[in-house]
Design an enzyme around this catalytic site. Structure first.
Site, short mmCIF file in Angstrom:
data_model
loop_
_atom_site.label_atom_id
_atom_site.label_comp_id
_atom_site.label_asym_id
_atom_site.label_seq_id
_atom_site.Cartn_x
_atom_site.Cartn_y
_atom_site.Cartn_z
CG ASP A 1 -2.14 0.81 1.09
OD1 ASP A 1 -2.29 1.47 0.04
OD2 ASP A 1 -2.98 0.79 2.02
CD GLU B 1 -3.89 3.83 -2.56
OE1 GLU B 1 -4.77 3.58 -1.74
OE2 GLU B 1 -2.73 4.15 -2.26
P1 C2E Z 1 -5.55 4.07 2.36
O1 C2E Z 1 -5.34 2.59 2.68
O2 C2E Z 1 -4.55 4.63 1.45
O3 C2E Z 1 -6.98 4.21 1.87
C1 C2E Z 1 -7.37 5.02 0.87
C2 C2E Z 1 -7.80 6.34 1.39
O4 C2E Z 1 -7.91 7.28 0.29
C3 C2E Z 1 -9.17 6.32 2.04
O5 C2E Z 1 -9.22 7.29 3.05
C4 C2E Z 1 -10.08 6.76 0.88
O6 C2E Z 1 -11.30 7.32 1.30
C5 C2E Z 1 -9.23 7.81 0.20
N1 C2E Z 1 -9.58 7.98 -1.24
C6 C2E Z 1 -10.07 7.09 -2.13
N2 C2E Z 1 -10.19 7.64 -3.36
C7 C2E Z 1 -9.77 8.89 -3.23
C8 C2E Z 1 -9.64 9.98 -4.15
O7 C2E Z 1 -9.98 9.91 -5.40
N3 C2E Z 1 -9.17 11.17 -3.75
C9 C2E Z 1 -8.79 11.29 -2.37
N4 C2E Z 1 -8.34 12.48 -2.01
N5 C2E Z 1 -8.88 10.31 -1.48
C10 C2E Z 1 -9.35 9.12 -1.90
P2 C2E Z 1 -9.79 6.97 4.41
O8 C2E Z 1 -10.91 6.00 4.29
O9 C2E Z 1 -9.95 8.21 5.14
O10 C2E Z 1 -8.62 6.12 5.06
C11 C2E Z 1 -7.44 6.69 5.37
C12 C2E Z 1 -6.45 5.69 5.77
O11 C2E Z 1 -6.84 5.05 6.96
C13 C2E Z 1 -6.26 4.56 4.79
O12 C2E Z 1 -5.48 4.89 3.75
C14 C2E Z 1 -5.70 3.50 5.62
O13 C2E Z 1 -4.31 3.68 5.72
C15 C2E Z 1 -6.31 3.76 6.97
N6 C2E Z 1 -7.40 2.79 7.17
C16 C2E Z 1 -8.67 2.85 6.79
N7 C2E Z 1 -9.35 1.75 7.20
C17 C2E Z 1 -8.48 0.96 7.84
C18 C2E Z 1 -8.56 -0.33 8.45
O14 C2E Z 1 -9.58 -0.98 8.47
N8 C2E Z 1 -7.43 -0.82 9.03
C19 C2E Z 1 -6.28 -0.12 9.02
N9 C2E Z 1 -5.23 -0.65 9.58
N10 C2E Z 1 -6.14 1.06 8.42
C20 C2E Z 1 -7.24 1.61 7.81
CA CA Z 2 -5.31 0.85 1.67
CA CA Z 3 -3.24 3.77 0.02
#
Ligand code: C2E
Ligand code: CA
Ligand code: CA
Length: 780
Positions: free
Chosen positions: A680, A737
């Site tokens: 990732d 991504e």
């Molecule tokens: P990540 O794994 O890189 O997840 C992708 C993040 O980018 C998600 O934010 C998603 O909402 C956002 N995203 C998707 N498409 C776009 C886009 O077109 N533009 C922008 N600006 N953002 C986009 P989210 O859901 O806020 O999650 C943030 C981070 O939190 C994740 O990054 C991941 O590292 C962590 N995370 C989320 N859920 C879990 C989980 O269940 N377990 C763990 N360990 N970490 C999690």
């Molecule tokens: Ca991810």
């Molecule tokens: Ca990611």
């Protein structure tokens, strides 16, 4: 002349010899008994005096009587029995009185006793002479009589005096000789004082000469019995006493404490431990104990421990603990002192006290000392108007420990501790609280005064430390937080807390290494703490949910899978971004139950879908390090019935950095189960090629920041191209991504990117759908 002619012409010399032998043996025993009486305890003294009187009386009486029998004045002689018996009693009781007197403890008592002995001998002699009945007329020479008594008294006094005197002409043998002389001189001078003029034969009747020989032998026999009894008693007693002494000696020597027996103010015996204590080679016996322990007489009390000081031969002062016991049995009571060397104990107590107050590694004061010091400095009696508390944390220390080992870490801490201590000015204080945490306390007039100490600490901490074995140089940085009493807090725990908060701020900052506490920090921390508190119960209260974001093939726009993204809606309805609460969950350990919940919920949901889409679940590095992950994954797959082929786990590079060997081992186990693993956020962290090479990842997820910069920064396009080429050469598909615009998607298609994910294709939502999808395509 009269004396000599009397002896040679009027005596049977064989019998005189017997008398002399008897006199010698008897005197020897008397002198020994005299010594014994002197040392007898009050209980046995009278018995010894009686025994001594009997032996001495028998000696002089037998000597006299045998000598009398030896006397052959040329006429028939006989003895009047009553007076003869009386003279024996006089000899015994006179001697007893003399011995009693001679063994008293006053000055001159010995000589006086000896004189009395002389008188007793004289009395016995002349009383015995009254019993002498000769067949002739007896005349007395007054001069000889007087001389004989004088001899007896003077020599007796001298004998008894010499028996217990010290010096050249003293001791038992001198005393014995003098006593013999006293008896012999009295006897023969007394005999010379007597002149017997024979009557005509037939007048008076006296016994036959054979009868007198028998009598002499009988007297000698009885006398020998009496004297022998005295001697035997003396020998048995001496044996018993020497046994006792030997046992006492053994007892003394077996004692590890110093022992000294004191009698009459002087030491009579000690053991090796005592000699070692005062210093070998010093003469001990005969000295007063106060020579080494000055206060012994005034301070020591029976059966009580007293701490005193012993001055050894070399002048060193040794703390000792003294117990004493008085043994009152003997006439001269002896005191037994037990002297324990306290040096080891005191040193140990000091060490324990030091350990309790100081850190064992650096020797700096520890937390206990710090709290004491701080409370004194900030207490009601504080002499200062303001005090600065510095919370100090070393930067890069953990790295040094990890890379070079704990010994190196210890060396760094010790060295830095020394330097910090050396950097202090009077009134400043530093302590180590544990690990690489230190604190400093200093009185200040202005808050900025603390900066001076901070400057000195920066030099002390920042200077390189050479590691012993390798010669490698390492250096730490520092983060310091300052809180001021009473400005920032008056209470101790609050003050410490505030200094810590400021230190965390400094640690997070790249620009500065020292921060002063501000109220704002408190607020942030309070909010975070509150959040952790709420997160703790979030699962049980059903505040967590899994949302889904679609992943598509760039070429065909076919759905390749969905990423599970955690959502938290708090009790008050507000939602918190995982970017916020996931780090909190990681710090508090809550990520473990939360991560398991996500895995279970996501797998269960996917298993119920109509279409068998693959799902991607994020894993925290903490989960990789703390749970038996492969077993958990297997269990969850089993429980939910999801095929392993449908599960993809996303891990970041951070997990690969902290413990690569272990992580790769776990990833292999996961792959063995049949699940796939994606890298990732590629391009943000260390992104080293070796990470990709070390493990066969199933997917590279190119971080969304490259998409965001695609239009602005031209190098982003180059990087994206490079990553795509890399993936191609390693045969790992690449997913981009954060695709938000059709242009970005077109660019990716142009470059031959495999998959894409982003708001353009679908925002994360509670159900697995994509933007243009009709409701009929909803799963479940
Ligand atoms: P990540 O794994 O890189 O997840 C992708 C993040 O980018 C998600 O934010 C998603 O909402 C956002 N995203 C998707 N498409 C776009 C886009 O077109 N533009 C922008 N600006 N953002 C986009 P989210 O859901 O806020 O999650 C943030 C981070 O939190 C994740 O990054 C991941 O590292 C962590 N995370 C989320 N859920 C879990 C989980 O269940 N377990 C763990 N360990 N970490 C999690
Ligand atoms: Ca991810
Ligand atoms: Ca990611």
């Amino acid at each position: 002349m009269r004396f000599l002619t009397c002896l040679t012409e009027e005596h049977d010399l064989a019998l005189v010899g017997l008398a002399a032998w008897f006199c010698l043996v008897g005197s020897m025993i008397t002198i020994r008994l005299l010594d014994r009486i002197r040392h007898a305890g009050p209980g046995s003294r009278i018995a010894w005096v009686f025994l001594g009187g009997a032996a001495t009386g028998a000696t002089i009486w037998c000597t006299h009587f045998i000598a009398m029998i030896a006397y052959q004045p040329g006429v028939e002689v006989a003895y009047e029995p009553r007076l003869t018996g009386l003279s024996l009693l006089v000899a015994i009781f006179g001697s007893a009185a003399a011995l009693h007197l001679a063994t008293r403890r006053w000055r001159g008592s010995a000589a006086l006793g000896g004189a009395l002995f002389g008188l007793a001998v004289s009395a016995m002699h002349y009383l015995g002479m009254q019993a002498f009945v000769a067949h002739g007329m007896v005349r007395w020479s007054q001069g000889y009589v007087a001389a004989s008594v004088l001899f007896a008294v003077a020599l007796g006094a001298l004998a008894f005096d010499r028996a217990q005197g010290r010096g050249r002409f003293a001791g038992q043998w001198w005393a014995t000789g003098l006593m013999v002389a006293s008896i012999v001189l009295l006897h023969f001078t007394g005999m010379a004082a007597m002149v017997v003029t024979p009557f005509a034969p037939g007048i008076g009747q006296v016994g036959s000469s054979t009868a007198t020989i028998v009598m002499a032998i009988a007297v000698a026999g009885v006398g020998t019995l009496v004297v022998g009894t005295g001697l035997a008693t003396y020998i048995l007693d001496a044996q018993a006493r020497s046994d006792t002494r030997r046992r006492l000696r053994e007892l003394l020597e077996s004692n590890v404490d110093g022992m000294a027996i004191v009698q009459g103010g002087a030491i009579t015996a000690t053991n090796a431990a005592f000699a070692a204590l005062v210093g070998d080679g010093a003469p001990i016996v005969g000295q007063p104990l106060s020579r080494w322990i000055a206060d012994i007489a005034t301070a020591a009390r029976p059966d009580r421990l007293t701490q005193l000081t012993l001055t050894a031969l070399d002048g060193s002062e040794i703390p000792v603990e003294v117990t004493m016991r008085i043994d009152p049995r003997s006439s001269c009571p002896q005191t037994i002192y037990s002297i324990r060397d306290l040096r080891a104990r005191i040193a140990q107590e000091r060490r324990i006290a030091h350990l309790a107050r100081n850190d064992s590694l650096t020797g700096l004061p520890n937390r206990t000392s710090f709290l004491e010091w701080l409370s004194r400095q900030t207490g009601p009696d504080s002499p200062h108007r303001a005090v600065a508390l510095l919370s100090i944390d070393l930067d890069r220390f953990k790295e040094i420990n990890d890379i070079h080992g704990h010994a190196a870490g210890d060396r760094v801490l010790t060295r830095i501790g020394e330097r910090m201590k050396a950097a202090l000015l009077p009134g400043e204080f530093i302590a180590r609280l544990g690990g690489d945490e230190f604190v400093a306390v200093m009185p200040v007039a202005e808050p900025d005064d603390a900066l001076q100490l901070i400057d000195r600490l920066r030099d002390a901490i920042g200077a390189p430390v050479t590691l012993d074995a390798s010669g490698i140089e390492v250096a730490c940085g520092m983060s310091v937080g300052v809180a001021l009493w009473p400005r920032d807090a008056t209470e101790l725990s609050a003050l410490i807390n505030n200094a810590d908060l400021a230190m965390y701020r400094a640690k997070a900052s790249i620009a500065v290494d020292a921060c002063f506490y501000e109220e704002e920090m408190d607020k942030t921390v309070r909010i975070r703490r509150q959040m952790v508190q709420e997160l703790r119960t979030a699962i049980d209260r059903g505040e967590l949910a899994v949302h889904w974001q679609v992943q598509e093939a760039v070429g065909t726009r076919a759905i390749t899978g969905y990423e599970a993204l955690l959502r938290w809606t708090r009790a008050d309805g507000s939602s918190v971004s995982p970017a916020h609460f996931i780090p909190l969950a990681e710090q508090s350990g809550l990520i473990l139950p939360i991560g398991e919940w996500v895995l279970r919920t996501a797998c269960a949901a996917a298993a119920s879908w109509a279409e068998p889409y693959r799902i991607a679940v994020n894993l925290s590095p903490v989960q990789l390090g703390h749970v038996d992950l492969p077993r958990l994954v297997q269990q969850v797959l089993l429980d939910t019935g999801l095929s392993p082929a449908r599960l993809e786990l996303e891990i970041t590079e951070t997990a690969m950095i902290t413990d690569p060997v272990r992580t790769i081992h776990i990833l292999r186990q996961l792959k063995a189960i049949g699940v796939s693993v994606a890298m990732d956020d590629f391009g943000t962290g260390y992104s080293s090629l070796s990470t990709l090479r070390s493990f066969p990842f199933d997917k590279i997820k190119l971080d969304r920041s490259f998409m965001a910069e695609l239009n602005g920064a031209p190098q982003s396009a180059a990087i994206i191209r490079a990553v795509l080429t890399l993936g191609e050469s390693l045969h790992i598909p690449v997913l981009a991504e954060g695709v938000e615009t059709p242009e970005q998607l077109a660019f990716l298609r142009e470059q031959g990117c495999d998959e894409a994910q982003g708001y353009l294709l679908g925002r994360p939502g509670p159900l697995p759908v994509r933007v243009e999808d009709a409701p009929e395509r909803l799963a479940g």
